[in-house]
Design a protein around this motif. Sequence first.
Motif, PDB file in Angstrom:
ATOM      1  N   GLY A 143       0.789  -1.224   0.000  1.00 41.25           N
ATOM      2  CA  GLY A 143       0.000   0.000   0.000  1.00 41.25           C
ATOM      3  C   GLY A 143       0.823   1.277   0.000  1.00 41.25           C
ATOM      4  N   LEU A 144       1.953   1.273   0.700  1.00 42.94           N
ATOM      5  CA  LEU A 144       2.762   2.498   0.755  1.00 42.94           C
ATOM      6  C   LEU A 144       3.421   2.801  -0.591  1.00 42.94           C
ATOM      7  CD1 LEU A 144       4.439   2.558   4.280  1.00 42.94           C
ATOM      8  CD2 LEU A 144       2.185   3.299   3.539  1.00 42.94           C
ATOM      9  N   CYS A 155       0.785   4.306  -2.645  1.00 41.69           N
ATOM     10  CA  CYS A 155       0.557   5.697  -2.233  1.00 41.69           C
ATOM     11  C   CYS A 155       1.642   6.623  -2.775  1.00 41.69           C
ATOM     12  CB  CYS A 155       0.499   5.802  -0.714  1.00 41.69           C
ATOM     13  SG  CYS A 155      -0.994   5.093   0.013  1.00 41.69           S
ATOM     14  N   ARG A 156       2.879   6.107  -2.770  1.00 38.94           N
ATOM     15  CA  ARG A 156       3.991   6.927  -3.292  1.00 38.94           C
ATOM     16  C   ARG A 156       3.783   7.233  -4.776  1.00 38.94           C
ATOM     17  NH1 ARG A 156       8.226   6.582  -6.319  1.00 38.94           N
ATOM     18  NH2 ARG A 156       7.891   4.364  -6.774  1.00 38.94           N
ATOM     19  N   HIS A 178       0.934   9.681  -5.246  1.00 46.87           N
ATOM     20  CA  HIS A 178       1.369  11.031  -4.837  1.00 46.87           C
ATOM     21  C   HIS A 178       2.184  11.704  -5.941  1.00 46.87           C
ATOM     22  CE1 HIS A 178       2.463  14.291  -2.205  1.00 46.87           C
ATOM     23  NE2 HIS A 178       3.747  14.008  -2.291  1.00 46.87           N
ATOM     24  N   THR A 200      -5.957   9.849  -0.768  1.00 50.75           N
ATOM     25  CA  THR A 200      -5.660   8.487  -0.349  1.00 50.75           C
ATOM     26  C   THR A 200      -5.861   8.323   1.153  1.00 50.75           C
ATOM     27  OG1 THR A 200      -3.328   9.111  -0.236  1.00 50.75           O
ATOM     28  CG2 THR A 200      -4.042   7.938  -2.205  1.00 50.75           C
ATOM     29  N   VAL A 235      -5.064   5.249   4.160  1.00 49.00           N
ATOM     30  CA  VAL A 235      -4.414   3.977   4.448  1.00 49.00           C
ATOM     31  C   VAL A 235      -5.156   3.255   5.568  1.00 49.00           C
ATOM     32  CG1 VAL A 235      -2.368   2.976   5.540  1.00 49.00           C
ATOM     33  CG2 VAL A 235      -2.116   4.534   3.611  1.00 49.00           C
ATOM     34  N   SER A 293       3.247   6.955   5.615  1.00 53.92           N
ATOM     35  CA  SER A 293       2.342   7.358   4.534  1.00 53.92           C
ATOM     36  C   SER A 293       2.128   8.866   4.483  1.00 53.92           C
ATOM     37  CB  SER A 293       0.987   6.652   4.690  1.00 53.92           C
ATOM     38  OG  SER A 293       0.332   7.090   5.874  1.00 53.92           O
ATOM     39  N   TYR A 345       3.601  10.739   1.727  1.00 53.86           N
ATOM     40  CA  TYR A 345       3.052  10.543   0.391  1.00 53.86           C
ATOM     41  C   TYR A 345       1.688  11.202   0.236  1.00 53.86           C
ATOM     42  CZ  TYR A 345       6.679   6.945   0.522  1.00 53.86           C
ATOM     43  OH  TYR A 345       7.869   6.271   0.672  1.00 53.86           O
ATOM     44  N   VAL A 376      -0.936  11.147   2.139  1.00 50.78           N
ATOM     45  CA  VAL A 376      -2.094  10.398   2.625  1.00 50.78           C
ATOM     46  C   VAL A 376      -2.892  11.249   3.612  1.00 50.78           C
ATOM     47  CG1 VAL A 376      -2.826   8.379   3.964  1.00 50.78           C
ATOM     48  CG2 VAL A 376      -1.024   8.154   2.247  1.00 50.78           C
ATOM     49  N   TYR A 408      -5.177   7.676   8.116  1.00 52.34           N
ATOM     50  CA  TYR A 408      -4.952   6.235   8.206  1.00 52.34           C
ATOM     51  C   TYR A 408      -5.787   5.705   9.350  1.00 52.34           C
ATOM     52  CZ  TYR A 408      -1.106   7.742  11.342  1.00 52.34           C
ATOM     53  OH  TYR A 408      -0.338   8.351  12.297  1.00 52.34           O
TER      54      TYR A 408
END
Length: 339
Positions: free
Chosen positions: A62-63, A66-67, A70, A78, A80, A93, A96, A98, A101
């Motif tokens: 997931g990270l 997200c990167r 972004h 986004t 998380v 995160s 990026y 996010v 979360y």
Amino acid sequence: MHVLIVDDEPVIRRGIVKMAEMYQPAFSRIQTAENGVDALEQIRACEPDLVLVDVRMPKMDGLELCRIIHEEFPQIKTVVISGYSDFEYAQKSVNYGVRHYMLKPVTTTDVHDMLNQLIREPSRGYMPPSRYIEWIDQMEQQIWALQMEELGTLIDRWRDYCLSLHLSLAGLKELLDDCHSLLVKRFQARNYSPSIMQAYMQADSVRDALDMFNKGLIQMAKGLQAVRSGSFKDPMEEAKSYIDSRLSEDISLDQVAAMVGLTPTYFSSLFKKVTQETFVQYRINKRMMKAKEMLAIPYVRIVDVAADVGYDDYPHFTKTFKKIVGVSPSEYRAGLGIK
């Protein structure tokens, strides 16, 4: 609003889908993906507005997803979703972009509260490309025309707009650097090489970066002014001189704008502001002024006057002359005592 839910566990994925389906106002589209690779394919095919993504997934976690979002799709929001064991990992995160979360297991209330916050909040951290190019065009035109007062007003508006986007310091520096590079290239194409001043890259805050960049724009304009020194001609004076010397020709606004190095839209606006007349009005009035001068010469035929001020159609000339002057060409000449 279009949402994409990414989780490799089918039960959890279906559960979040049901929670999203219960939310009001309803989403226009709800898609799912079981890993980051699948999700990225869907994002590139049809950009969603919001992505809810699990941290631990096969193929692409997931990270990493997200990167990439972004970097390539900064306008996409986004969120998380992670387990307790991934909490510290998920905290990365924030680098990026996010927005939230959430810790598993998530409830309907958790998801709906998060959606309420995201949907109410304005889109942040993203400048539409069309708006970005619009700013660059205006900066270039006003610097090239040395319209310092207008440039100052534009800079203030640019600063306020950038602040309203709530860009991160790193994101703003990247935007300003792209803007600076593009302006330098455009001026180099016009045979002006401004000094490369990138003090904004060392700024410690968004406001300081904007202030430093804006000072650089003023210095860019002053540098151009210094290069031109005494040989500089005001573009509007150049334009008027060009029009005045070609009254018999059917020149266009685009031609004159190109001659002084401005875009037609900006030239038209600036010309009217300076002369209080549109390009067409100015040219007609100048043609009629020259016509009056020529009509005062007894041996010059009226039909030749018409041709000399750009009117091959004699009836059109007499109609325009009467509209502007108040009398026909022959009546004007008779009023001077010329038969």
